[in-house]
Enzyme design. Structure first.
Site, PDB file in Angstrom:
ATOM      1  CB  SER A 103      10.139 -32.623-118.119  1.00 30.42           C
ATOM      2  OG  SER A 103       9.436 -33.361-117.148  1.00 30.42           O
ATOM      3  CG  ASP A 104      14.958 -34.080-113.531  1.00 34.20           C
ATOM      4  OD1 ASP A 104      15.823 -34.404-114.368  1.00 34.20           O
ATOM      5  OD2 ASP A 104      14.947 -34.531-112.365  1.00 34.20           O
TER       6      ASP A 104
END
EC number: 3.6.1.9
Length: 192
Positions: A75-76
């Protein structure tokens, strides 16, 4: 209480974020943590969700050793303000500068999640609008000095003191602002 086991998958969370780890625990998921170093650089031509999609996918690249029953989660999160991506602050001065930019403005918090198996890869993302009041110099410096938000995109955590006193309203997912759109993640996990 027994943890939810998703079909046949071993869930691997590739994140050092204590918030993301807590969300998966709160969802009663059984998972392991495996963080592999990668340089988080993206092409300048990318905008908004293109950036977080690119980085979430990039974080999955070192995992070339997945087993057939592994489900990797990467995730970012970025803050998007004035047509510019704002990541984590470099130091105290940078954190103060970023919070001054957010003060009195609306910004977007954008998160992408990548789901990777040996056979497939899927990306989802979410965008939340956050409206800050005008923050005083004292409020900003107090927050930075007492909460040291150096591991947070945009130099703040909405769940911290600054969120209590500074955020006037949000449009979208609160948890997305914390770095993980839990409702969209859960919906996607039900497919595995």
């Amino acid at each position: 209480m027994e943890k939810l086991k998703l079909n046949k998958y071993n869930i691997i969370l590739a994140s050092g974020s204590p918030r993301r780890q807590q969300f998966l625990q709160d969802l009663q998921l059984d998972f392991t943590i495996d963080v592999r170093e990668i340089e988080e650089v993206f092409p300048n031509i990318l905008k908004r969700t293109e950036i977080t999609d690119f980085l979430a996918k990039l974080k999955s690249k070192p995992f070339t050793d997945l087993n057939d029953n592994d489900l990797l989660i990467t995730s970012d999160t970025i803050v998007w303000l004035n047509n510019e991506a704002i990541g984590k602050p470099k130091d105290r001065n940078d954190a103060i500068k970023i919070l001054n930019q957010l003060s009195g403005n609306m910004h977007e918090v954008i998160t992408s999640i990548c789901f990777k198996t040996t056979k497939s890869m899927k990306l989802i993302n979410d965008v939340t609008k956050v409206y800050f009041k005008d923050l005083s110099k004292n409020e900003i410096e107090y927050y930075v000095d007492n909460f040291q938000p150096y591991d947070k995109a945009g130099s703040y955590g909405i769940q911290d003191w600054i969120g209590y006193i500074g955020v006037e309203k949000i449009e979208g997912s609160y948890f997305n602002v914390m770095g993980f759109p839990v409702h969209k993640f859960h919906q996607e996990m039900l497919k595995y």
